[in-house]
Enzyme design. Sequence first.
Site: not given
Length: 229
Positions: A151, A185
Amino acid sequence: MSIKRAFLLILLILLVDQISKIYIKTHFELRDRIEVFEWFHIAFVENDGMAWGTKISDFVSFISDKTAKLSLTLFRIVAVFGIGYWLVSSINKKASKTLIWAVALIFAGALGNIIDSVFYGVVFSDSINRVAEFMPEDGGYAGLFYGNVVDMLHFPIYSGIYPEWVPFVGGKSFSFFEPVFNVADMAISTGIGILIVFNRKVFPKPSDQLEGLDKEIVDKKDATQLENV
């Protein structure tokens, strides 16, 4: 939407997602942060669980972290097959384009994170206090199916302190938006958002379908009458 267009959308999302992750993994140390704007940072973190780092073992105490990680990865693989079937079935049934777009986004995002979970532990060294190496001679930081999701997108749009009267967190600082996420995401969230916002369009009720059919019949009848004039 045709299968070809859906495939191109999925491929584009996967390319952007994986290129951004590989770049971060091979240029940043874990926890490195760059402030692009005051409200947008590039912050490298790794997630070995679900959303917000939640793990199955957090809820089921008798399961080890390793077993929980493997279970999560296998569940993701099964889920992405299900989503893929849903996508192909929707295209074949000529479902709403809005539905197909949404499912394609969700599929692409899920597949993007599965690539991390399945392969990244094998093809990268760890990023703790160093920049990761691709295909290290001494092996990766974890086995197959045990990789962490990369991420890097952080939007601390607003920071403040909870009022004292708020239970449990009163007086503590907070940041909105706190989670760090990635392109995959974003694709999943966008797809789910489309399904929620356009729920009636993508999942029409029988009464809605009958109304549409009645309107189509009336339109055809009017067109026939005009041709006979």
